[in-house]
Design a protein around this motif. Structure first.
Motif, short mmCIF file in Angstrom:
data_model
loop_
_atom_site.label_atom_id
_atom_site.label_comp_id
_atom_site.label_asym_id
_atom_site.label_seq_id
_atom_site.Cartn_x
_atom_site.Cartn_y
_atom_site.Cartn_z
N TYR A 1 0.85 -1.20 0.00
CA TYR A 1 0.00 0.00 0.00
C TYR A 1 0.89 1.25 0.00
O TYR A 1 1.99 1.25 0.53
N ARG B 1 -3.62 3.43 -0.31
CA ARG B 1 -4.14 3.08 -1.64
C ARG B 1 -3.23 2.05 -2.28
O ARG B 1 -2.01 2.09 -2.15
N GLN C 1 -8.88 1.75 -1.89
CA GLN C 1 -8.56 2.62 -0.75
C GLN C 1 -8.85 1.88 0.55
O GLN C 1 -9.86 1.21 0.68
N VAL D 1 -4.99 7.19 5.19
CA VAL D 1 -5.60 6.65 3.97
C VAL D 1 -4.50 5.95 3.18
O VAL D 1 -3.48 6.54 2.84
N ALA E 1 -1.49 7.52 1.14
CA ALA E 1 -2.05 8.60 0.33
C ALA E 1 -2.26 9.86 1.15
O ALA E 1 -2.04 10.96 0.64
#
Length: 134
Positions: free
Chosen positions: A105, A118, A123, A116, A108
């Motif tokens: 990941y 992504r 998400q 957060v 973000a």
């Protein structure tokens, strides 16, 4: 035990038939001389069962999708210039990428109480709030 008894009875009957034929003066005809050749394997499974077994074997051999990694947001240091987060014991900044063990990941956004993440258009949000209080 019953198999051996059955085999013994079959062999004894065959010997008795051969002895009776010899006494009567007739030549016993070998079974193989009149028998037709076997055209297929009598022990082979039908095609449908074989195809299902092959499909099941292929499905078992295919790798199962990897489970989603457990990510625990332990702390956030929120700052207007540079915010940092602690995910599973690693200190990361905005834009950093988690390693393969943590799902690749990218961070973000970092907020005061959540992060957060992504990956491939998906998400995921990690929060400091306990489950159910978000």
């Amino acid at each position: 035990m019953t198999r051996f008894l059955l085999l013994y009875l079959v062999l004894a009957a065959a010997a008795a038939m051969a002895a009776a034929a010899a006494v009567a003066g007739a030549d016993p005809v070998p079974v193989a001389a009149n028998a037709e050749p076997i055209r297929r394997d009598p022990f082979a499974r039908p095609h449908a069962v074989r195809a299902a077994a092959q499909a099941a074997a292929a499905a078992a051999a295919a790798p199962a999708p990897a489970p989603e990694p457990v990510l625990q947001l332990r702390a956030i240091m929120f700052n207007a210039q540079r915010s940092l987060v602690n995910i599973n014991g690693r200190i990361l900044a905005g834009g950093d990428v988690l390693d393969e063990a943590m799902g690749n990941y990218r961070i973000a956004a970092i907020h005061e109480r959540s992060v957060v993440l992504r990956r491939d258009g998906v998400q995921r949000i990690l929060s400091l709030e306990p489950e159910g209080r978000q």
